[in-house]
Write an enzyme that holds these catalytic residues in place. Structure first.
Site, mmCIF file in Angstrom:
data_model
loop_
_atom_site.group_PDB
_atom_site.id
_atom_site.type_symbol
_atom_site.label_atom_id
_atom_site.label_comp_id
_atom_site.label_asym_id
_atom_site.label_seq_id
_atom_site.Cartn_x
_atom_site.Cartn_y
_atom_site.Cartn_z
ATOM 1 N N HIS A 240 0.825 -1.217 0.000
ATOM 2 C CA HIS A 240 0.000 0.000 0.000
ATOM 3 C C HIS A 240 0.856 1.262 0.000
ATOM 4 C CE1 HIS A 240 -4.258 -1.601 1.080
ATOM 5 N NE2 HIS A 240 -3.579 -2.493 0.381
ATOM 6 N N ASP A 241 2.073 1.181 0.514
ATOM 7 C CA ASP A 241 2.997 2.315 0.400
ATOM 8 C C ASP A 241 3.402 2.493 -1.064
ATOM 9 O OD1 ASP A 241 4.739 4.393 1.033
ATOM 10 O OD2 ASP A 241 6.410 3.028 1.423
ATOM 11 N N VAL B 82 1.036 3.970 -4.011
ATOM 12 C CA VAL B 82 0.633 5.377 -3.964
ATOM 13 C C VAL B 82 1.890 6.243 -4.025
ATOM 14 C CG1 VAL B 82 -0.715 7.094 -2.708
ATOM 15 C CG2 VAL B 82 -1.309 4.671 -2.510
#
Ligand code: HEM
Length: 216
Positions: free
Chosen positions: A88-89, A92
């Site tokens: 998820h880092d 984005v």
């Protein structure tokens, strides 16, 4: 997705191939909260290297590994949570540690975005490891690198494959809820939408399936 395990063949072995360029700032003293030391505000894409900290912080990798081992001894699931946090880092704005930044007066960050809200875990584990890394080398190792290494070490510790993590990411000073909601896959997406979303990151359908994993 809840039944994903971190140990199956192929799981995450492609992860290092994702573009890892981030905004260029000095490593700060903490992973949570806003980074205040901005060395260079301009975007920069430096060459990542597996030996990036060999001279500046030779104990970095061992310190991260020990922190992961301690966290997994407390809760095995944390290994899976750290893998997801890294994913998820990276999705984005690149693997820049932005997912670790809580909201501030100047931006609404990624943690409250729908795919993250009340489901991402492990931010405190990364922050604790950062504290331990700071004790051996001050303001040298980025939170983004710590997260990338911690995800790899988690997979290895739980019996999965290993891979070389290229290092030298710089931490973001900002984060975007909007970008997180645009770039992270919601559980409602069909195959076509998912394929497009992963394609936006130069990941093929094969990459997507390998990264997402299958039951053992
Ligand atoms: C393909 C699109 C994907 C969707 C729609 C998706 C969605 C989800 C959802 C809804 C959860 C449950 C969150 C909760 O606890 O409420 C989850 C968990 C998880 N996902 Fe994904 N995911 C996807 C891809 C991936 C990929 C590519 C990875 C690995 C890089 C991954 C790793 C994980 C892991 C490890 C968990 C469990 C985390 C934990 O127990 O803390 N997922 N995912």
């Amino acid at each position: 997705a809840k039944s994903r395990k971190v140990g199956q063949k192929h799981h995450l072995t492609l992860w290092y191939s994702i573009t890892l360029v981030a905004r260029s700032v000095m490593a700060s003293a903490s992973c949570l909260g806003l980074v205040v030391l901005v060395a260079m505000a301009s975007a920069a894409s430096a060459q990542l290297s597996s030996t990036f900290y060999d001279t500046s912080c030779p104990n970095a990798l061992a310190t991260i590994k020990a922190g992961v081992t301690a966290a997994l001894n407390t809760e095995t699931r944390m290994g899976a949570s750290l893998v997801r946090l890294h994913f998820h880092d990276c999705f984005v704005d690149g693997c820049d540690g932005s997912v670790l930044l809580a909201d501030t007066g100047s931006f609404i960050g990624e943690q409250g975005a729908a795919p993250n809200n009340n489901s991402i875990r492990g931010m405190n584990v990364i922050d604790n490891i950062k504290t331990q890394v700071e004790a051996v080398c001050k303001q040298t190792v980025s939170c983004a690198d710590i997260l990338a290494v911690a995800a790899r070490d988690s997979v290895v510790a739980l019996g999965g494959p290993t891979w070389t993590v290229l290092l030298g990411r710089r931490d973001s000073t900002t984060a975007s809820k909007t970008n997180a909601e645009n770039d992270l896959p919601p559980p409602t997406f069909d195959l076509q939408n998912l394929t497009t979303l992963f394609g936006n990151k130069q990941l093929s359908m094969t990459d997507m399936v390998a990264l997402s994993g299958t039951p053992r």
